[in-house]
Enzyme design. Structure first.
Site, mmCIF file in Angstrom:
data_model
loop_
_atom_site.group_PDB
_atom_site.id
_atom_site.type_symbol
_atom_site.label_atom_id
_atom_site.label_comp_id
_atom_site.label_asym_id
_atom_site.label_seq_id
_atom_site.Cartn_x
_atom_site.Cartn_y
_atom_site.Cartn_z
ATOM 1 N N ASP A 104 32.116 21.783 13.739
ATOM 2 C CA ASP A 104 33.186 22.784 13.751
ATOM 3 C C ASP A 104 32.830 23.911 14.551
ATOM 4 O OD1 ASP A 104 35.277 24.237 12.128
ATOM 5 O OD2 ASP A 104 33.926 25.766 11.604
ATOM 6 N N GLU A 115 17.531 8.978 16.268
ATOM 7 C CA GLU A 115 16.722 8.535 15.268
ATOM 8 C C GLU A 115 17.120 7.520 14.636
ATOM 9 O OE1 GLU A 115 15.080 12.184 13.532
ATOM 10 O OE2 GLU A 115 14.742 13.107 15.281
HETATM 11 C C1 NOJ Z 1 37.753 25.224 12.758
HETATM 12 C C2 NOJ Z 1 38.545 24.872 11.540
HETATM 13 O O1 NOJ Z 1 38.875 23.580 11.766
HETATM 14 C C3 NOJ Z 1 39.059 25.828 10.711
HETATM 15 O O2 NOJ Z 1 40.032 25.341 9.694
HETATM 16 C C4 NOJ Z 1 38.340 26.756 10.146
HETATM 17 O O3 NOJ Z 1 39.061 28.042 9.784
HETATM 18 C C5 NOJ Z 1 37.459 27.452 11.538
HETATM 19 N N1 NOJ Z 1 36.852 26.508 12.426
HETATM 20 C C6 NOJ Z 1 36.121 28.151 10.811
HETATM 21 O O4 NOJ Z 1 35.122 27.616 10.495
#
Ligand code: NOJ
Length: 546
Positions: free
Chosen positions: A204, A256
């Protein structure tokens, strides 16, 4: 493609937005039990892996992207034991499992942040996050002018006077990736899940972890390039070069473990060239190609993003990926249903013009699927796109849950419209999303006409979106030309994209307003709509043996 290439070079990965996929316990929210019960569906659809949006313990301020415990499952979704069973069962079905990892920020309920709040200004605990005094004589102004992606300032002040940074909601404090504890903790979390058998991670906000150490104000013009050609002004918190050091260390962790574990970066880079930096040798394996997703319905633009992606990624030896939708953007069927389908930039939110023509959107979405699955590399399917689900654009304001709705002062409805629970069967809500006798309605209301889009309604109907996806994925698996590799463009009229993949495969997509003749071929393998007299209608695509 070569039989020995690792799976992630050509995988079709299905995104499970777990809240909205299948509800096993009848509380109106999707969960691991629901997902386990639908693994045979995914197997039959013909995908290689599932990416599961965050399932960790979370207060759900951003539906799981605010993690309080990275080593446990939220009770809303199930238990750690169920997650382990899911991984094992998925493997038995030949499906790989890719959870989401959220390293840019934690929840404000995470023990580290709780300890930081408790310990007060100047404490070691605060160094794991980004705390600063405010500006102005009494410190009542935020430390800089950064803005939250969800609207409003990116800083919140605590009662003790210090401010902390959150590029998203205030409940999502940003971690300090200059702190060794943060590195050690995430490498340990990766090992925790790799040892439980996961095949990789979706990272993310992969482009956001490293901030300029001095936290300067935003540059006056936030563009991809500034000044001389090739000279890029680094942004103070997006896509900074230093971020790659983190991923080189993560790559070593993945290596790993046996079995080709892999990462996919959620990195909103300005250009395919910047994106390619994430997947250089020794770095991550793949990255979502949002430049493709953000391109309008236009032959020249699509061709140029395809060429740039293949060139830039190819230059670093990485496969391309192709993605049309996810849980953060308007579903592509509804985007393509606009007459004027504009592209947009990573720093913008997509703004549709006028109402969607869903019949047009469906025609284009069918054609887009054939384009995507024919391109070299891997591809993503966002749950429900295989059913031809549109964005639900008329959710009543009272049910909106995305923090964007509140944080934008009710000017941006946010992302709930692409997150509505998907229909499985039956003529009325919950359309098999929840079991018989469920105690609660689905967490977002489903449209009254979604019975016709259910898995049950589409199964066996050769004209349905679902059967198109099933057939396309079967052909993709069987055809030696598809998956990883290269393409060669063939001559075509204006507005028509036509390329060859060897051996013996041609994909043609008509984005013009006029019908066009099919290029020479020995057989039609698949078409996104009925072909008359070997002509491809506007917004149609075909796969040919040639
Ligand atoms: C990207 C994610 O896909 C989204 O849904 C989220 O709100 C933001 N990152 C924050 O984590």
């Amino acid at each position: 493609m070569s039989g020995t290439a690792p799976w992630w070079r050509s995988a079709v990965i299905y995104q499970v937005y777990i809240r909205s996929f299948a509800d096993g316990n009848g509380d109106g929210v999707g969960d691991i039990a629901g997902l386990r019960s639908r693994l045979p569906y995914l197997k039959e659809l013909g995908v290689d892996a599932v990416w599961i949006n965050p399932w960790y313990k979370s207060p759900m301020a951003d539906h799981g992207y605010d993690v309080a415990d990275y080593r446990d499952i939220d009770p809303l979704f199930g238990t750690l034991e169920e997650a382990e069973q899911l991984i094992e069962e998925a493997h038995r079905h030949g499906l790989r499992v890719i959870p989401d990892i959220v390293p840019n920020h934690t929840s404000d309920q995470h023990p580290w942040f709780q300890a930081a709040v408790e310990a007060g200004p100047g404490s070691l605990e605060r160094e794991r996050y980004i705390f600063r005094p405010g500006r102005g004589s009494d410190g009542s102004e935020p430390p800089n002018d950064w803005v939250s992606c969800f609207g409003g300032p990116a800083w919140t002040r605590l009662p003790d006077g210090e401010w902390y940074l959150h590029l998203f909601a205030p409940e999502q404090p940003d971690l300090n990736w200059q702190h060794p504890d943060v590195h050690a903790e995430f490498e340990s979390i990766l090992r925790f899940w790799f040892s439980r058998g996961v095949d990789g991670f979706r990272i993310d906000v992969a482009h956001g972890l490293v901030k300029h150490p001095e936290l300067p104000d935003l540059p006056p013009v936030q563009g991809p390039r500034d000044g001389e050609a090739g000279q890029r002004t680094p942004h103070p918190h997006w896509d900074r070069d230093e971020v790659h050091d983190i991923y080189r260390a993560w790559r070593k962790v993945a290596d790993e473990f046996p079995g080709n574990r892999s990462f996919v970066a959620e990195a909103w880079a300005d250009t395919p060239e910047r994106l390619a930096a994430y997947v250089r040798a020794g770095g991550l394996h793949t990255a979502f190609n949002f430049n493709f997703l953000m391109t309008g319905w236009d032959a020249k633009d699509l061709r140029s993003v395809i060429d740039d992606s293949l060139a830039m990624l190819g230059a670093v030896g990485a496969p391309a990926t192709w993605v049309l939708s996810n849980h953060d953007v308007m579903r592509h069927l509804s985007r393509y249903g606009r007459r004027n389908v504009k592209g947009w930039a990573p720093s913008e939110r997509y703004e549709p013009e006028g109402p969607a023509d869903l019949e047009l959107g469906t025609r284009r979405a069918r054609a887009a699927a054939l384009l995507m699955f024919a391109l070299p590399g891997g591809a993503y399917i966002y749950q429900g796109e295989e059913l031809g689900l549109p964005e639900v654009e008329d959710l009543p304001e009272a049910v909106l849950q995305d923090p964007i709705w509140e944080r934008s002062g009710h000017t941006d409805r946010g992302r709930d419209g692409c997150r509505v629970p998907i229909p499985w069967s039956g003529r009325s809500a919950p359309y098999g999303f929840s079991p018989e006798g469920a105690t609660a309605a689905p967490w977002l209301p489903q449209p009254a006409d979604w019975g016709r889009l259910s898995v049950e309604a589409q199964t066996g109907d050769e004209t349905s979106m679902l059967e198109l996806y099933r057939t396309a994925l079967r052909l993709r698996r069987e055809h030696p030309a598809l998956g990883d590799g290269t393409l060669t463009w063939l001559d075509a009229p204006d507005g028509v994209l036509c390329f060859r993949r060897d051996p013996g495969f041609v994909c043609v997509l008509n984005l013009s307003a006029e019908p066009c003749p099919l290029p020479p071929h020995s057989a039609v393998l698949l078409a996104s709509g009925p072909l008359e007299n070997d002509m491809l209608a506007p917004d149609q695509a075909a796969w040919l043996a040639a």
